[in-house]
Scaffold this active site. Structure first.
Site, PDB file in Angstrom:
ATOM      1  N   GLU A 286      14.304  63.778  -6.349  1.00 28.58           N
ATOM      2  CA  GLU A 286      15.287  64.130  -6.548  1.00 28.58           C
ATOM      3  C   GLU A 286      16.193  64.104  -5.675  1.00 28.58           C
ATOM      4  O   GLU A 286      17.381  63.999  -5.107  1.00 28.58           O
ATOM      5  CB  GLU A 286      15.845  64.739  -8.488  1.00 28.58           C
ATOM      6  N   HIS A 307     -11.604  58.967 -11.112  1.00 30.72           N
ATOM      7  CA  HIS A 307     -12.584  57.883 -11.478  1.00 30.72           C
ATOM      8  C   HIS A 307     -11.280  56.633 -12.277  1.00 30.72           C
ATOM      9  O   HIS A 307     -11.682  56.416 -13.259  1.00 30.72           O
ATOM     10  CB  HIS A 307     -12.842  58.548 -13.115  1.00 30.72           C
ATOM     11  N   LYS A 421      22.752  54.899 -16.516  1.00 25.49           N
ATOM     12  CA  LYS A 421      23.386  56.162 -17.298  1.00 25.49           C
ATOM     13  C   LYS A 421      24.199  54.778 -17.730  1.00 25.49           C
ATOM     14  O   LYS A 421      24.886  54.760 -18.717  1.00 25.49           O
ATOM     15  CB  LYS A 421      24.085  57.704 -17.356  1.00 25.49           C
TER      16      LYS A 421
HETATM   17  O1  PA5 Z   1      18.050  67.725 -11.858  1.00 29.06           O
HETATM   18  C1  PA5 Z   1      18.506  67.238 -12.893  1.00 29.06           C
HETATM   19  O2  PA5 Z   1      20.038  67.900 -12.017  1.00 29.06           O
HETATM   20  C2  PA5 Z   1      18.729  66.541 -13.941  1.00 29.06           C
HETATM   21  O3  PA5 Z   1      17.013  66.593 -13.623  1.00 29.06           O
HETATM   22  C3  PA5 Z   1      19.028  67.382 -15.046  1.00 29.06           C
HETATM   23  O4  PA5 Z   1      18.642  68.729 -14.779  1.00 29.06           O
HETATM   24  C4  PA5 Z   1      18.991  66.390 -15.983  1.00 29.06           C
HETATM   25  O5  PA5 Z   1      19.785  65.199 -16.011  1.00 29.06           O
HETATM   26  C5  PA5 Z   1      19.883  67.034 -17.380  1.00 29.06           C
HETATM   27  O6  PA5 Z   1      20.639  67.606 -17.277  1.00 29.06           O
HETATM   28  P1  PA5 Z   1      21.410  68.335 -18.386  1.00 29.06           P
HETATM   29  O7  PA5 Z   1      20.818  69.976 -17.976  1.00 29.06           O
HETATM   30  O8  PA5 Z   1      22.935  68.760 -17.630  1.00 29.06           O
HETATM   31  O9  PA5 Z   1      21.187  67.988 -19.646  1.00 29.06           O
END
Ligand code: PA5
Length: 445
Positions: A286, A307, A421
């Site tokens: 990310e 394996h 989303k």
């Molecule tokens: O790193 C990030 O921002 C995302 O992976 C969030 O942690 C994930 O989408 C969950 O978001 P939230 O804590 O707002 O529910």
């Protein structure tokens, strides 16, 4: 015992141009200063940098008090969250837990996870398991609006309230969310839940050392003081311009990327590290995968995956490098016995520890990979303990910030995660998505 996390680059040297590592080190130092002085893109999300040092004993004690309340009242505690609100806690808990804890009777509650998927059978089976059981919920969502955990929470909150009544249920739910905003904050205030705050300037994937990770880890019975102590020590050592392993790792992976190695495989030889790799994949994926750039983070669990994926890694397309995490000392000792008949031919291993065999599998594999064109970075971790996990978590976070700036991206945003989303909401006719709904219906005609 070895008393430091170490990084060894000797097995990448033949894959990067001469002096590339030295010259890239200067860039890495600039990127380090960009992180530490908060002068780069995304600098409003740098709360994680000083988080270990700024975490007060009062906060740690409050977290431990809430954990103790849940553990004293519950047979099961369900942690609800996804992505950064799930993976860090899961990584630490898996690394420290007995591999067979869920099969044995225990005084302390079983920790379960939900909201990290939208599997209907998963949720059904969880509901069945919790029927008539004493359970509590830790619901974690920074935004307070993420669909997966919101669905799981709605289901389990309703179940808990119907099993123990609304008033008692409120005492068994802890919410970790934004201080002021979001549906979860509103609900928590109205229902009177105990809450902990995810600071505005700490992004999800950098939040494991905040209450997001610390509360579930404390509920699981692990020492959060030691975890934070390890992170604090790593924080201190990763500000330096030299002898800084975060700089070394960031430099090495960027030098390899520029030399055409586009995929990094995080390799472990300890099944307890599977989720540390999952957490690492999110952290680096990310943070770096944007603007059509970024090393693709993958992971394997060896020797299991030797394996399966071993063939590809040894002889597939030569665009990969590996980073091996090697745990120096095991907690337990198992020695291979001699057998008088030796029908399996294993007597040559008699008297050796299982870990010695594992270490030779690791060494033999790295040599084969390097010979086969796969550069190999090696990171050694003295032990799997709270302290060393705190160190390695902070190490990977710091190196990630540095590496992202070296790559030329904003390591602290994640614009790409919105695309799915938007489509999902359009397909589900969420209010406010009317135009998108019409447009997507055209696409799937
Ligand atoms: O790193 C990030 O921002 C995302 O992976 C969030 O942690 C994930 O989408 C969950 O978001 P939230 O804590 O707002 O529910």
């Amino acid at each position: 015992m070895n008393n430091a996390i170490k990084i060894d680059l000797k097995n990448i040297l033949r894959f990067v141009p001469a002096n590339a590592l030295n010259s890239i080190q200067t860039e890495a130092v600039t990127a380090l200063h960009t992180v530490d002085n908060a002068t780069g893109a995304g600098n409003d999300f740098l709360g994680w940098v000083n988080l270990p040092a700024e975490t007060t004993q009062n906060l740690l004690d409050d977290i431990k008090t809430s954990a103790a309340r849940l553990t004293s009242k519950c047979e099961y505690v369900v942690c609800i969250g996804i992505g950064g609100s799930y993976l860090g806690a899961k990584a630490v808990i898996e690394a420290l837990s007995n591999s067979f804890a869920s099969y044995s009777k225990s005084e302390s509650p079983h920790l379960l996870f939900a909201g990290q998927n939208i599997g209907e059978d998963y949720l059904y089976e969880l509901q069945q398991l919790l029927k008539g059981k004493k359970f509590g919920i830790v619901v974690i969502s920074k935004s307070g609006t993420t669909t997966e955990p919101a669905i799981a929470f709605r289901l389990l909150k309703e179940q808990l309230e119907s099993q123990v009544g609304k008033k008692e249920a409120a005492k068994l739910i802890v919410a970790i969310t934004d201080e002021h905003r979001g549906a979860l904050r509103k609900l928590a205030t109205e229902e009177g839940y105990t809450t902990f705050v995810i600071a505005d300037n700490v992004g999800g994937r950098f939040s494991v050392l905040s209450p997001v990770g610390l509360l579930p880890i404390a509920v699981a019975g692990f020492d959060i003081d030691q975890l934070v102590a390890g992170a604090r020590d790593m924080q201190t050592t990763t500000v330096a311009d030299t002898d800084n392993i975060a700089l070394t790792y960031a430099s090495a992976r960027n030098a390899l990327y520029r030399a055409g190695k586009k995929i990094e495989i995080l390799v472990n030889y300890n099944p307890k590290l599977h989720y540390l790799a999952e957490w690492w994949k999110q952290l680096y994926g990310e943070s770096e995968g944007k603007d059509n750039k970024g090393i693709f983070p993958a992971a394997v669990d060896n020797s299991t995956d030797l394996h399966s994926m071993g063939q590809w890694i040894q002889e597939g397309e030569r665009t990969i490098f590996e980073t091996v995490i090697s745990v120096m000392e095991q907690q337990n000792c198992v020695t291979i016995p001699a057998d008088k008949d030796n029908l399996d031919g294993l007597n040559y291993l008699a008297g050796k520890r299982v870990d010695e065999v594992n270490k030779m599998a690791e060494l033999g594999t790295s040599i084969a990979h390097v010979d086969g064109g796969v550069p190999s970075i090696r990171i050694t971790l003295p032990q799997l303990s709270e302290y060393w996990l705190g160190q390695i978590i902070y190490f990977f976070e710091k190196a990630c910030g540095i590496s992202g700036y070296m790559l030329g991206v904003n390591p602290f945003n994640q614009p790409g995660v919105e695309a799915y989303k938007k489509n999902m909401f359009a397909l589900l006719n969420k209010p406010g998505y009317e135009e998108e709904s019409k447009a997507i219906q055209q696409k799937i005609k």
